[in-house]
Design a protein around this motif. Structure first.
Motif, PDB file in Angstrom:
ATOM      1  N   THR A 171     148.387  30.067  43.321  1.00 41.28           N
ATOM      2  CA  THR A 171     148.671  29.529  44.651  1.00 41.28           C
ATOM      3  C   THR A 171     148.336  30.538  45.734  1.00 41.28           C
ATOM      4  N   ALA A 207     146.086  32.735  45.711  1.00 40.04           N
ATOM      5  CA  ALA A 207     144.642  32.885  45.850  1.00 40.04           C
ATOM      6  C   ALA A 207     144.073  31.912  46.890  1.00 40.04           C
ATOM      7  N   PHE A 208     144.747  30.804  47.137  1.00 36.21           N
ATOM      8  CA  PHE A 208     144.246  29.786  48.065  1.00 36.21           C
ATOM      9  C   PHE A 208     145.010  29.780  49.380  1.00 36.21           C
ATOM     10  N   ARG A 209     145.653  30.887  49.751  1.00 37.65           N
ATOM     11  CA  ARG A 209     146.515  30.922  50.928  1.00 37.65           C
ATOM     12  C   ARG A 209     145.750  30.822  52.240  1.00 37.65           C
ATOM     13  N   ASN A 210     144.501  31.207  52.283  1.00 39.07           N
ATOM     14  CA  ASN A 210     143.777  31.283  53.550  1.00 39.07           C
ATOM     15  C   ASN A 210     142.553  30.367  53.562  1.00 39.07           C
ATOM     16  N   VAL A 211     142.491  29.393  52.701  1.00 38.03           N
ATOM     17  CA  VAL A 211     141.314  28.530  52.600  1.00 38.03           C
ATOM     18  C   VAL A 211     141.106  27.739  53.888  1.00 38.03           C
ATOM     19  N   ASN A 212     142.171  27.282  54.505  1.00 41.82           N
ATOM     20  CA  ASN A 212     142.042  26.499  55.732  1.00 41.82           C
ATOM     21  C   ASN A 212     141.382  27.320  56.841  1.00 41.82           C
ATOM     22  N   ASN A 213     141.738  28.566  56.987  1.00 35.58           N
ATOM     23  CA  ASN A 213     141.153  29.405  58.035  1.00 35.58           C
ATOM     24  C   ASN A 213     139.712  29.790  57.728  1.00 35.58           C
ATOM     25  N   ARG A 214     139.374  29.923  56.460  1.00 29.26           N
ATOM     26  CA  ARG A 214     137.993  30.265  56.098  1.00 29.26           C
ATOM     27  C   ARG A 214     137.021  29.144  56.438  1.00 29.26           C
ATOM     28  N   HIS A 215     137.515  27.928  56.429  1.00 27.32           N
ATOM     29  CA  HIS A 215     136.657  26.780  56.697  1.00 27.32           C
ATOM     30  C   HIS A 215     136.970  26.155  58.051  1.00 27.32           C
TER      31      HIS A 215
END
Length: 61
Positions: free
Chosen positions: A40, A42-50
């Motif tokens: 979990t 590992a996916f903490r910043n996926v929204n900001n990256r995209h």
């Protein structure tokens, strides 16, 4: 009722043998939960990256 009590007194109770010691179950559960936490995390910043990708796409180009 008396017969049921007699049968219950004469039968022996068989405990199931565990495949490994009880502490092993706790360590296995702890390891599983830590693995889930890391997955979990590992996916903490996926929204900001995209963030530069638009939220809606035009379907009828």
């Amino acid at each position: 009722m008396h017969t049921a009590v007699q049968i219950a007194e004469t039968t022996t109770e068989h405990a199931a043998e565990l495949p490994f010691p009880p502490i092993g179950f706790g360590l296995l559960a702890f390891g599983t939960l830590v693995a889930g936490l890391l997955f979990t995390f590992a996916f903490r910043n996926v929204n900001n990256r995209h963030a530069e990708v638009p939220a809606t796409h035009d379907a009828g180009h």
